[in-house]
Design a protein around this motif. Structure first.
Motif, PDB file in Angstrom:
ATOM      1  N   GLY A 143      54.231 -15.373  24.226  1.00  0.00           N
ATOM      2  CA  GLY A 143      52.949 -15.551  24.251  1.00  0.00           C
ATOM      3  C   GLY A 143      52.329 -15.160  25.587  1.00  0.00           C
ATOM      4  N   ASP A 144      52.997 -13.973  26.187  1.00  0.00           N
ATOM      5  CA  ASP A 144      52.340 -13.314  27.439  1.00  0.00           C
ATOM      6  C   ASP A 144      51.343 -12.423  27.216  1.00  0.00           C
ATOM      7  OD1 ASP A 144      52.237 -12.001  30.032  1.00  0.00           O
ATOM      8  OD2 ASP A 144      54.491 -12.072  30.129  1.00  0.00           O
ATOM      9  N   VAL A 145      49.992 -12.968  27.369  1.00  0.00           N
ATOM     10  CA  VAL A 145      48.950 -12.028  27.187  1.00  0.00           C
ATOM     11  C   VAL A 145      48.726 -10.996  28.065  1.00  0.00           C
ATOM     12  CG1 VAL A 145      46.540 -12.058  27.221  1.00  0.00           C
ATOM     13  CG2 VAL A 145      47.746 -14.014  26.167  1.00  0.00           C
ATOM     14  N   ALA A 146      49.104 -11.107  29.555  1.00  0.00           N
ATOM     15  CA  ALA A 146      49.069 -10.020  30.515  1.00  0.00           C
ATOM     16  C   ALA A 146      50.065  -9.045  30.111  1.00  0.00           C
ATOM     17  CB  ALA A 146      49.526 -10.661  31.684  1.00  0.00           C
ATOM     18  N   GLY A 147      51.378  -9.285  29.703  1.00  0.00           N
ATOM     19  CA  GLY A 147      52.353  -8.274  29.387  1.00  0.00           C
ATOM     20  C   GLY A 147      52.044  -7.596  27.938  1.00  0.00           C
ATOM     21  N   LEU A 148      51.334  -8.157  27.140  1.00  0.00           N
ATOM     22  CA  LEU A 148      50.753  -7.501  25.922  1.00  0.00           C
ATOM     23  C   LEU A 148      49.658  -6.585  26.242  1.00  0.00           C
ATOM     24  CD1 LEU A 148      50.827 -10.441  23.343  1.00  0.00           C
ATOM     25  CD2 LEU A 148      51.858  -8.369  22.962  1.00  0.00           C
ATOM     26  N   ASP A 149      48.797  -7.034  27.016  1.00  0.00           N
ATOM     27  CA  ASP A 149      47.656  -6.033  27.527  1.00  0.00           C
ATOM     28  C   ASP A 149      48.266  -5.000  28.254  1.00  0.00           C
ATOM     29  OD1 ASP A 149      44.916  -5.732  28.026  1.00  0.00           O
ATOM     30  OD2 ASP A 149      45.148  -5.873  29.902  1.00  0.00           O
ATOM     31  N   ARG A 150      49.120  -5.135  28.987  1.00  0.00           N
ATOM     32  CA  ARG A 150      49.747  -3.681  29.634  1.00  0.00           C
ATOM     33  C   ARG A 150      50.539  -3.066  28.749  1.00  0.00           C
ATOM     34  NH1 ARG A 150      52.454  -6.564  32.901  1.00  0.00           N
ATOM     35  NH2 ARG A 150      54.397  -6.450  32.009  1.00  0.00           N
ATOM     36  N   VAL A 151      51.224  -3.276  27.655  1.00  0.00           N
ATOM     37  CA  VAL A 151      51.869  -2.443  26.859  1.00  0.00           C
ATOM     38  C   VAL A 151      50.829  -1.784  26.013  1.00  0.00           C
ATOM     39  CG1 VAL A 151      53.378  -2.637  25.051  1.00  0.00           C
ATOM     40  CG2 VAL A 151      54.024  -3.803  26.642  1.00  0.00           C
ATOM     41  N   ILE A 188      40.881 -14.708  27.670  1.00  0.00           N
ATOM     42  CA  ILE A 188      40.745 -14.323  29.430  1.00  0.00           C
ATOM     43  C   ILE A 188      39.909 -15.209  29.775  1.00  0.00           C
ATOM     44  CG2 ILE A 188      41.957 -11.819  29.139  1.00  0.00           C
ATOM     45  CD1 ILE A 188      38.885 -11.044  29.490  1.00  0.00           C
ATOM     46  N   PRO A 189      39.787 -15.533  31.209  1.00  0.00           N
ATOM     47  CA  PRO A 189      38.725 -16.299  31.942  1.00  0.00           C
ATOM     48  C   PRO A 189      37.260 -15.814  31.691  1.00  0.00           C
ATOM     49  CG  PRO A 189      40.655 -16.011  33.200  1.00  0.00           C
ATOM     50  CD  PRO A 189      40.927 -14.949  32.336  1.00  0.00           C
ATOM     51  N   ASP A 190      36.276 -16.700  31.584  1.00  0.00           N
ATOM     52  CA  ASP A 190      35.044 -16.208  31.445  1.00  0.00           C
ATOM     53  C   ASP A 190      34.573 -15.137  32.450  1.00  0.00           C
ATOM     54  OD1 ASP A 190      34.919 -18.021  29.210  1.00  0.00           O
ATOM     55  OD2 ASP A 190      33.647 -19.407  30.488  1.00  0.00           O
ATOM     56  N   ALA A 192      36.058 -12.775  33.632  1.00  0.00           N
ATOM     57  CA  ALA A 192      36.554 -11.316  33.269  1.00  0.00           C
ATOM     58  C   ALA A 192      36.024 -10.728  31.929  1.00  0.00           C
ATOM     59  CB  ALA A 192      38.147 -11.525  33.162  1.00  0.00           C
ATOM     60  N   VAL A 193      35.114 -11.443  31.191  1.00  0.00           N
ATOM     61  CA  VAL A 193      34.862 -11.235  30.087  1.00  0.00           C
ATOM     62  C   VAL A 193      33.865 -10.178  30.118  1.00  0.00           C
ATOM     63  CG1 VAL A 193      33.471 -11.764  28.078  1.00  0.00           C
ATOM     64  CG2 VAL A 193      35.220 -13.303  28.777  1.00  0.00           C
ATOM     65  N   GLY A 194      32.782 -10.120  30.842  1.00  0.00           N
ATOM     66  CA  GLY A 194      31.716  -8.831  31.040  1.00  0.00           C
ATOM     67  C   GLY A 194      32.451  -7.620  31.059  1.00  0.00           C
ATOM     68  N   GLY A 195      33.178  -7.434  32.262  1.00  0.00           N
ATOM     69  CA  GLY A 195      33.781  -5.986  32.498  1.00  0.00           C
ATOM     70  C   GLY A 195      34.600  -5.537  31.291  1.00  0.00           C
ATOM     71  N   ARG A 196      35.397  -6.297  30.774  1.00  0.00           N
ATOM     72  CA  ARG A 196      36.210  -6.082  29.894  1.00  0.00           C
ATOM     73  C   ARG A 196      35.349  -5.703  28.395  1.00  0.00           C
ATOM     74  NH1 ARG A 196      41.862  -7.295  30.054  1.00  0.00           N
ATOM     75  NH2 ARG A 196      42.705  -6.317  28.210  1.00  0.00           N
ATOM     76  N   LEU A 197      34.381  -6.295  28.073  1.00  0.00           N
ATOM     77  CA  LEU A 197      33.549  -6.260  27.039  1.00  0.00           C
ATOM     78  C   LEU A 197      32.906  -4.640  27.090  1.00  0.00           C
ATOM     79  CD1 LEU A 197      32.576  -7.060  24.316  1.00  0.00           C
ATOM     80  CD2 LEU A 197      30.902  -8.543  25.363  1.00  0.00           C
ATOM     81  N   LEU A 198      32.350  -4.835  28.451  1.00  0.00           N
ATOM     82  CA  LEU A 198      31.745  -3.294  28.563  1.00  0.00           C
ATOM     83  C   LEU A 198      32.828  -2.083  28.381  1.00  0.00           C
ATOM     84  CD1 LEU A 198      29.462  -4.103  31.783  1.00  0.00           C
ATOM     85  CD2 LEU A 198      28.777  -3.306  29.627  1.00  0.00           C
ATOM     86  N   GLU A 199      33.977  -2.210  28.857  1.00  0.00           N
ATOM     87  CA  GLU A 199      34.730  -1.184  28.547  1.00  0.00           C
ATOM     88  C   GLU A 199      35.203  -0.773  27.208  1.00  0.00           C
ATOM     89  OE1 GLU A 199      39.862  -0.473  29.496  1.00  0.00           O
ATOM     90  OE2 GLU A 199      38.805  -2.169  30.207  1.00  0.00           O
ATOM     91  N   LEU A 200      35.204  -2.011  26.352  1.00  0.00           N
ATOM     92  CA  LEU A 200      35.595  -1.895  24.974  1.00  0.00           C
ATOM     93  C   LEU A 200      34.202  -1.401  24.348  1.00  0.00           C
ATOM     94  CD1 LEU A 200      36.846  -2.572  22.323  1.00  0.00           C
ATOM     95  CD2 LEU A 200      35.912  -5.028  22.572  1.00  0.00           C
TER      96      LEU A 200
END
Length: 417
Positions: A143-151, A188-190, A192-200
């Protein structure tokens, strides 16, 4: 003088109203996003529990790993700590540690193997794929979200970061990356959502445009990219952190300003990429194109543009009626909660014992739930889902080109925690 004052006030009032409204335009009430907070019970089964891995016998573990440790030692002494010959024993030892339940040690060994492979073959070596996927499985287990994200990011880079040439393997990797980004947005924390969504949104947009400019685009891959971006737009329009009011001024070029711009044009943009698909592939089977038109109608309906939605649904109904009777889908016969395409992500059914609630209601021709009453189930859960149903936009039932009121419906739902 009084008449002049009244005239001036009458001229200024629309500007005053616009000034009050415009900063809040992206904060308008949006419908509940079906699939994010609640979902229909449609025969899903509870997740299967994973059995515990028995502890390994220390002596047995040491004996089993000896050949791999010796191969590592010989390789390091012979050709150095970054030799390409180290990858195989590192991976073999990592698999053994994984089988023995030592997941952290297995991850450390896989990470070292990835590092060695990068040094010898580069960051985009396809030999990295099985190593990264092995890491992904372990991070998912933990359940390591950061690790999954990196991979996921590393796999996307190996697959060309969404750049041509667009082989099936690269497109599949891009789709998996975009799907993961949508999934992680809800974890992820609220802040951090904005930048991540824009990137997506920007990654999907560039990938879609680049793919359509490639020599031989394919209708299946095109549809996949369009639907991916549509899912992103549903998230943009429906995620609460983006819609929260702020007392500070929105600076031009800021993250918030760019998100507001995306929101203001998202309805038209979403409808346009669906329309572009229909225009690009006019010779596809009529029901295939009707399914895209249905998505367009649902997008308009969810965004409260009912006139445009009705036109799209009328087109879908014509295609259905023109098909042989045995092939006609039942898309328009009963109301459907929107978004009906799974845009909010994969639903994980509740644990066994979590009760569903059954509600009785009807859906109006405008797509609103009416007369919602609890039939069975816990009252507190029923109250929450009843409130969500009232805020949900439905695709109404369509008959002879017209949206119609449904009869009484009885449906069971789970809360998605």
């Amino acid at each position: 003088m009084m008449a002049d004052s009244l005239r001036r006030y009458a001229l200024l009032w629309p500007l005053l109203w616009l000034g009050l409204w415009y900063p809040q335009c992206s904060l308008a009430h949006l419908p509940a996003a079906y699939g994010r907070e609640f979902v229909r019970v449609q025969g899903q089964s509870a997740p299967v529990s994973t059995p515990d891995v028995p502890a390994a016998n220390p002596l047995h573990a040491s004996e089993a790993s000896r050949p791999y440790r010796e191969a590592l030692r010989e390789g390091e002494l012979g050709t150095g700590p970054y030799s390409a010959t180290l990858t195989e024993p590192l991976v073999s030892l990592a698999r053994l540690r994984e089988e023995q339940g030592e997941d952290d040690e297995a991850l450390r060994l896989y990470e070292r193997a990835v590092y060695v492979e990068r040094i010898n073959s580069g960051f985009e070596s396809e030999a990295l794929v099985p190593l990264l996927e092995a890491q992904m499985a372990l991070y998912g287990k933990q359940g390591d979200v950061a690790g999954l994200d990196r991979v996921h990011r590393q796999l996307f880079r190996v697959a060309g970061s969404g750049l041509p040439p667009y082989t099936p393997e690269r497109l599949q990797a891009a789709d998996r990356y975009l799907s993961w980004q949508r999934q992680v947005l809800q974890q992820i924390p609220d802040e951090a959502v904005g930048g991540r969504l824009l990137e997506l949104l920007d990654t999907n947009r560039r990938l879609l445009e680049s793919y359509l400019a490639s020599p031989e685009p394919d209708p299946d891959a095109h549809r996949q990219l369009v639907m991916s971006q549509l899912f992103n737009l549903y998230l943009l329009q429906g995620m609460d952190p983006i819609a929260e009011a702020t007392t500070t001024a929105v600076q031009p070029g800021s993250e918030r300003n760019i998100l507001d711009s995306w929101q203001r044009r998202s309805v038209g943009y979403g409808a346009r990429i669906l329309e572009d698909y229909i225009e690009r592939w006019p010779t596809l089977p009529p029901l295939w194109l009707a399914a895209i038109r249905l998505e367009q109608g649902d997008w308009y309906q969810w965004n409260d543009q009912r006139r445009n939605a009705r036109k799209a649904y009328e087109s879908v109904e014509r295609a259905i009626l023109a098909a042989p009777e045995a092939e006609r889908p039942d898309w328009l016969e009963e109301p459907a909660e929107l978004p009906a395409n799974g845009a909010m992500g994969e639903v994980i059914p509740p644990e066994q014992g979590d009760a569903a609630v059954t509600l009785s209601f009807s859906v109006s021709a405008s797509g609103q739930a009416r007369k919602v009453t609890l039939v069975s189930g816990p009252e507190d859960t029923g109250f929450r889902i009843r409130r969500l149903l009232r805020e949900t936009h439905f695709r109404p039932a369509i008959h002879m080109g017209e949206a119609v009121d449904s009869g009484e419906l009885e449906r069971s739902y789970w809360l998605v925690e």
